[in-house]
Write an enzyme that holds these catalytic residues in place. Structure first.
Site, mmCIF file in Angstrom:
data_model
loop_
_atom_site.group_PDB
_atom_site.id
_atom_site.type_symbol
_atom_site.label_atom_id
_atom_site.label_comp_id
_atom_site.label_asym_id
_atom_site.label_seq_id
_atom_site.Cartn_x
_atom_site.Cartn_y
_atom_site.Cartn_z
ATOM 1 N N LYS A 1 7.794 53.366 -8.707
ATOM 2 C CA LYS A 1 8.378 53.998 -7.659
ATOM 3 C C LYS A 1 7.943 55.566 -7.667
ATOM 4 C CE LYS A 1 12.369 51.072 -6.423
ATOM 5 N NZ LYS A 1 12.158 50.184 -7.611
ATOM 6 N N CYS B 1 18.045 46.511 -7.777
ATOM 7 C CA CYS B 1 17.329 45.336 -7.774
ATOM 8 C C CYS B 1 18.478 44.268 -7.736
ATOM 9 C CB CYS B 1 16.196 45.054 -8.546
ATOM 10 S SG CYS B 1 15.147 43.509 -8.017
#
Length: 477
Positions: A295, A410
């Protein structure tokens, strides 16, 4: 005097044949069990070594990979079947023997390998790694398993759905019961949805690339891969999906860091934070939990396109080095530091956009890390909560008034997602935070089934991504 019949000459001892593919798969499973390693970290160096020393071909590597991941994904189901074929509790069977049995069960019930070949290859493996005595036990168990197909075995070892729905799903879809319950609570709805989700967890995920903006394009990647090996992403404008023939390491853009391997859900999280409406300046961005760097690399590329800079912080020095490697060559200004996001060194209120992708149970990435489902425990949910709240609380301290914070994880479990955000907003464990929700759904255009908002939960069975969660909030005071 009675004459004795002549004794048959004993067969000469035959050395077991070493099958390099199954030997490698067994070695990987032992590393996962003994060292609590992850298959996605253990397997690549083993395959590389095999290619260099044993002449492994692509089909050998593909079979070894399927044996390892398939066995780990279906471990719960295979344990139930093996248990029905032995006369002792499963816990009394030595772990290396169980690994050989599970590998054999997967070949018999989860692949197209012929029955005779699956049994004989597993027995030969047992002779090599366990010895002839225990190889006989392996042979007897696998012959019992080979008498029926998977559906027949499931009818025998799984309790009926109407009697115990969660236990039925746990055995049939090879998830611990508590994980089935947790995912079902998070998903809501009836039987069809949870079965689709559990089935998606047991499918091999696509490999997805990200073309980092300003450094490469999806057209470049698709041209190199060709129609047979690459497809455009479903949702992210920077995504390319690899088909069976695609190999990320063969691409110059990946080797040079201009592109990378990144799940499309992770891409969507970074893009949504970057495009969230902002009041005032937009010059300084922070990734407060940057490791291993996927990311951060995408954020750095997006920031560079706007003349903004990124500070990527990661607590663990070795993971900070991975972040630095992922960001190397970014055209815009950036900095990577080893720092604890709960005790940050930066000046409060100095960032315009902040992302914290917090540590969690990883229940949203069971496709990629199937062994995690067997390691996690319900108490892990409570164990991560203080850290998650602490990181989010410091993220609000780091952002200026009018700036945006993205909280990502997640995991789809409410205890790790919306409950954490609401705890911080209400001041549980610290001072209350003054902020307003930003609807994340319009920032993921064309992505269906995003729920009622303002936060977003992605799902493997609905979106083909990991089960990423994202909440966007604007600090108001």
């Amino acid at each position: 005097m009675n004459e004795q019949a002549p004794r048959r000459p004993s067969k000469p001892y035959r050395r077991p044949k070493k099958d390099p593919v199954r030997l490698l798969a067994f070695e990987a499973l032992r590393a996962v069990d003994e060292r609590a390693a992850y298959a996605n970290l253990v397997l690549p160096p083993l395959l590389k070594k095999a290619r260099e020393n044993s002449g492994f071909e692509a089909r050998d590597a593909a079979l070894a990979t399927e044996l390892v991941y398939g066995t780990l994904r279906r471990q719960g189901t295979y344990d139930a079947i093996i248990s029905a074929c032995i006369d002792r509790p499963l816990r009394e069977v030595d772990p290396p023997v169980l690994d050989v049995l599970a590998l054999g069960a997967h070949q018999l019930l989860g692949t197209r390998i012929p029955t005779h070949a699956a049994v004989s290859a597993s027995v030969e493996l047992a002779r090599v790694v366990l010895g002839d005595g225990r190889a006989k036990f392996v042979n007897a168990v696998l012959r019992k398993i080979s008498r029926d197909d998977l559906d027949t075995w499931l009818q025998r070892v799984a309790p009926p759905y109407d009697e115990d729905a969660e236990d039925h799903l746990a055995v049939v879809h090879s998830h611990p019961r508590w994980v089935v319950s947790a995912l079902w609570d998070a998903l809501g709805g009836g039987r069809a949805g949870i079965e689709d989700l559990l089935e998606a967890d047991n499918e091999r995920p696509e490999v997805t690339l990200v073309a980092r903006p300003g450094r490469s394009t999806t057209d470049e990647l698709l041209d190199v891969l060709g129609e047979d090996s690459g497809l455009p992403g479903r949702w992210s404008p920077y995504a390319v999906r690899l088909t069976e023939g695609g190999e990320p390491g063969a691409l110059d853009a990946v080797r040079e860091g201009r592109a990378g391997v990144q799940d499309e859900g992770s891409q969507l999280v970074a893009i949504a934070l970057a495009n969230a409406p902002l009041e005032g300046t937009d010059a300084r961005w922070l990734d407060g939990c940057a490791g291993p760097g996927g990311k951060a690399a995408l954020l750095a590329a997006l920031a560079a396109g706007r003349g903004a800079s990124l500070l990527a912080a990661e607590k663990q020095p070795h993971r900070a080095r991975l972040v630095a490697r992922a960001l190397a060559g970014n055209p815009g200004p950036y900095q990577v530091i080893a720092a604890d996001g709960t005790r940050p060194p930066w000046v409060p209120g100095s960032f315009d956009r902040v992302l914290v992708d917090v540590p969690c149970t990883g229940l949203g990435a069971l496709r990629r890390r199937p062994e995690a489902r067997w390691r996690r425990r319900p108490e892990d949910l409570e164990g991560f909560a203080p850290l998650q709240r602490g990181l989010l609380r410091e993220a609000f301290q780091a952002v200026r008034v009018g700036g945006v914070v993205g909280y990502a994880t997640c995991s789809p479990h409410p205890a790790e997602t919306k409950a954490v955000v609401e705890d911080v907003l209400r001041g549980r464990g610290g001072a209350a935070v003054e902020a307003e929700w930003v609807d994340a759904r319009p920032l993921m255009p064309d992505v269906p089934a995003l729920g009622d908002g303002p936060d977003v939960q992605l799902w493997p069975h609905l979106h083909g991504t990991d089960a990423m969660y994202l909440a966007l909030l604007r600090r108001t005071a």
